[in-house]
Scaffold this active site. Sequence first.
Site, PDB file in Angstrom:
ATOM      1  N   HIS A 220      -0.841  -5.265  18.361  1.00  0.00           N
ATOM      2  CA  HIS A 220      -0.576  -5.034  16.974  1.00  0.00           C
ATOM      3  C   HIS A 220       0.253  -3.596  17.053  1.00  0.00           C
ATOM      4  O   HIS A 220      -0.029  -2.776  18.030  1.00  0.00           O
ATOM      5  CB  HIS A 220      -1.752  -5.008  16.143  1.00  0.00           C
TER       6      HIS A 220
ATOM      7  N   GLU B   6       0.449  -0.929  15.338  1.00  0.00           N
ATOM      8  CA  GLU B   6      -0.508   0.235  15.153  1.00  0.00           C
ATOM      9  C   GLU B   6      -1.139   0.598  16.436  1.00  0.00           C
ATOM     10  O   GLU B   6      -1.293   1.586  16.550  1.00  0.00           O
ATOM     11  CB  GLU B   6      -1.359   0.230  13.950  1.00  0.00           C
TER      12      GLU B   6
ATOM     13  N   CYS C  38       0.868  -1.166  -0.101  1.00  0.00           N
ATOM     14  CA  CYS C  38       0.043   0.104   0.041  1.00  0.00           C
ATOM     15  C   CYS C  38       0.821   1.458  -0.061  1.00  0.00           C
ATOM     16  O   CYS C  38       2.065   1.444   0.139  1.00  0.00           O
ATOM     17  CB  CYS C  38      -1.163   0.108   1.352  1.00  0.00           C
TER      18      CYS C  38
ATOM     19  N   CYS D  91      -8.780   1.864   6.920  1.00  0.00           N
ATOM     20  CA  CYS D  91      -8.125   2.696   5.618  1.00  0.00           C
ATOM     21  C   CYS D  91      -8.699   2.125   4.536  1.00  0.00           C
ATOM     22  O   CYS D  91      -8.850   0.942   4.159  1.00  0.00           O
ATOM     23  CB  CYS D  91      -6.493   2.376   5.599  1.00  0.00           C
TER      24      CYS D  91
ATOM     25  N   HIS E  52       5.115  -6.514   7.722  1.00  0.00           N
ATOM     26  CA  HIS E  52       5.043  -7.847   8.266  1.00  0.00           C
ATOM     27  C   HIS E  52       5.262  -8.800   6.963  1.00  0.00           C
ATOM     28  O   HIS E  52       4.322  -9.518   6.582  1.00  0.00           O
ATOM     29  CB  HIS E  52       3.719  -7.991   8.771  1.00  0.00           C
TER      30      HIS E  52
HETATM   31  S1  SF4 Z   1      -3.101   3.209   6.668  1.00  0.00           S
HETATM   32 FE1  SF4 Z   1      -3.469   2.418   4.919  1.00  0.00          FE
HETATM   33  S2  SF4 Z   1      -1.814   3.117   3.435  1.00  0.00           S
HETATM   34 FE2  SF4 Z   1      -1.201   3.254   5.474  1.00  0.00          FE
HETATM   35  S3  SF4 Z   1       0.175   1.865   6.075  1.00  0.00           S
HETATM   36 FE3  SF4 Z   1      -1.994   1.346   6.923  1.00  0.00          FE
HETATM   37  S4  SF4 Z   1      -3.040   0.152   5.204  1.00  0.00           S
HETATM   38 FE4  SF4 Z   1      -1.314   1.333   4.335  1.00  0.00          FE
END
Ligand code: SF4
Length: 304
Positions: free
Chosen positions: A131, A133, A12, A203, A39
């Site tokens: 995770h 994020e 992405c 996203c 990953h």
């Molecule tokens: S937010 Fe969307 S574009 Fe950004 S890293 Fe995650 S999946 Fe990829």
Amino acid sequence: MSIDIDINSGFCFGVTRAIQAAESELQKGALYCLGDIVHNGQEVKRLELLGLQTIDYDDLRTLPAHSRVLLRAHGEPPSTYWIAQQRGIEIIDATCPVVKKLQDRIRACYEKHRNDEALPPQIIIYGQPGHAEVIGLQGQTNNTAIVIESIDQLDRIDFTRPIYLFSQTTKSVEGFQALVDAIKSAISNQQSAIVPEVHDTICRNVANRVAQLQDFARANDLVIFVGGSKSSNARVLYKNCVEVNPNTIFISSPDEVVDKLSTFHTASADRKNVQRSTLKVGICGATSTPRWLMKQVRDKLTNL
Ligand code: SF4
């Protein structure tokens, strides 16, 4: 046999950006990356051969001053920036702008409501606990946010207190909607007056891929999904393929093709009947799967 690689599969925008940053910064000298840059073990190995050194939080605390550390697309909690500042470490911030914006929204929500003492708010994050994020998102709330992975965990929410719901960027739209519906239904069952504030922060770079990927999977007799074993996005997208084409196998490297195909062949009597004169094989992958890896899988199949 005809073999196609899905044109919509592969990195992405956020991952491409982080990898380009690593490649460009490696030309200037030693570079560390906090956690796997993506990953996907094969891509991590490729970058490590170029000199990228993957480190963890313990390593970060012992790096000498002026070391250069790249933060990957997943983003980091404020504590990481603080440690880097204390140690005189230079940060190269490759956090995806979409994740950065989400972090800012969660932090703004937390700052706005943190002192509502009469009815203490709850920030809920629909995501995978642990995770990278999600750790970054929780950090925006001083780790007070509640992480919910499925509707089976609703008992962790107090439906008489304000609810602010966000999502990890790579979760499924359907799963998020199911959670929203379950929360609203629980509120109504408890005759609470709370109106949850819902922020769909999934996203679309990922979410929009599902329909395209399923079309691709339907159009092929056999689908080879290439993804890293640690990638939550790979697991979700693989399941989406299986839903529409049970003749889908998951591999992480070209070396697994032979074994997985023979297992597939043995089990194929129970699966979708493939009767075409030309077997159509489709190769696809996750947002963390490099295109070069999908091409290697294609070459391996061609050689077979
Ligand atoms: S937010 Fe969307 S574009 Fe950004 S890293 Fe995650 S999946 Fe990829």
